[in-house]
Design a protein around this motif. Structure first.
Motif, mmCIF file in Angstrom:
data_model
loop_
_atom_site.group_PDB
_atom_site.id
_atom_site.type_symbol
_atom_site.label_atom_id
_atom_site.label_comp_id
_atom_site.label_asym_id
_atom_site.label_seq_id
_atom_site.Cartn_x
_atom_site.Cartn_y
_atom_site.Cartn_z
ATOM 1 N N ARG A 105 21.902 -4.783 -127.799
ATOM 2 C CA ARG A 105 22.798 -5.942 -127.871
ATOM 3 C C ARG A 105 23.710 -5.912 -129.096
ATOM 4 N N TYR A 106 23.366 -5.136 -130.133
ATOM 5 C CA TYR A 106 24.179 -5.062 -131.343
ATOM 6 C C TYR A 106 24.912 -3.728 -131.506
ATOM 7 N N SER A 107 24.687 -2.791 -130.619
ATOM 8 C CA SER A 107 25.284 -1.464 -130.799
ATOM 9 C C SER A 107 26.812 -1.487 -130.662
ATOM 10 N N GLY A 108 27.364 -2.409 -129.917
ATOM 11 C CA GLY A 108 28.814 -2.509 -129.774
ATOM 12 C C GLY A 108 29.510 -2.955 -131.051
ATOM 13 N N LYS A 109 28.809 -3.706 -131.890
ATOM 14 C CA LYS A 109 29.379 -4.204 -133.141
ATOM 15 C C LYS A 109 28.938 -3.374 -134.342
ATOM 16 N N LEU A 110 28.177 -2.306 -134.120
ATOM 17 C CA LEU A 110 27.593 -1.548 -135.227
ATOM 18 C C LEU A 110 28.653 -0.930 -136.133
ATOM 19 N N LEU A 111 29.665 -0.301 -135.572
ATOM 20 C CA LEU A 111 30.697 0.352 -136.387
ATOM 21 C C LEU A 111 31.388 -0.663 -137.293
ATOM 22 N N THR A 112 31.822 -1.766 -136.728
ATOM 23 C CA THR A 112 32.489 -2.808 -137.510
ATOM 24 C C THR A 112 31.552 -3.376 -138.564
ATOM 25 N N SER A 113 30.308 -3.616 -138.189
ATOM 26 C CA SER A 113 29.343 -4.179 -139.134
ATOM 27 C C SER A 113 29.063 -3.220 -140.283
ATOM 28 N N MET A 114 28.945 -1.929 -139.980
ATOM 29 C CA MET A 114 28.705 -0.956 -141.056
ATOM 30 C C MET A 114 29.913 -0.860 -141.985
#
Length: 182
Positions: A105-114
């Motif tokens: 559920r969070y993998s789509g936002k991982l790049l932005t979050s990192m």
């Protein structure tokens, strides 16, 4: 030259915004065991440095005098591009290692979050060198055990998450929370 100043100030503003968002963003992923501050910082630093080296290398190839006029001392065009590609490749490896640990559920936002976490940490390192500032900006995720014996994570706003990262409710007391209605 004016365009360069605009880019620099825009990036500075972006880094300041990331510094304010970093604690909450990093806190969730740290609590889920996906990445921490060091991994996020290394990812963002290596990615941005890699991009910068490649861009400067390409500019040096296209217009060799431009870099010299800027007063920047860099290796030749091809070594600069190679260094940039190596840095970017290491950043990709860091990202992929975090993605393996990330709930779906969070993998789509991982790049932005990192990127937010890494750039925020970078800004805090550059500006907020006083220890009390770091203490104020630490991620605020606490573990607690509910009345049923289930271990949950609670962020600073009182949102309650299970260990998979699913928001399950809002904390109301020391061992109680209101479950989601959706």
């Amino acid at each position: 030259m004016v365009a360069l100043y605009i880019v620099v100030f825009a990036l500075l503003a972006l880094f300041v915004v990331c510094a304010f968002k970093e604690s909450k963003t990093t806190g969730l992923y740290k609590a889920l065991g996906v990445y921490g501050r060091i991994k996020a910082y290394l990812f963002a630093d290596l990615l941005l440095a890699g991009i910068a080296f490649v861009v400067f290398g390409l500019v040096r190839l296209v217009s060799p005098g431009t870099i010299a006029r800027m007063g920047v001392s860099l290796p030749g065009a091809l070594p600069s591009i190679l260094i940039g590609l190596v840095c970017a490749a290491i950043a990709v490896v860091i990202y992929l290692s975090a993605k393996q640990k990330c709930p779906a559920r969070y993998s789509g936002k991982l790049l932005t979050s990192m990127l937010i976490s890494g750039m925020g940490i970078g800004m805090k390192i550059a500006i907020f060198f006083l220890p009390f500032i770091w203490k104020l900006s630490m991620p605020h995720f606490d573990e607690y055990v509910d009345a049923n014996g289930k271990t949950l994570l609670v962020d600073s706003s009182g949102d309650v998450f299970d260990r998979s990262g699913t928001r399950v409710g809002k904390k109301t007391g020391s061992n109680t929370y209101v479950k989601n209605d959706y």
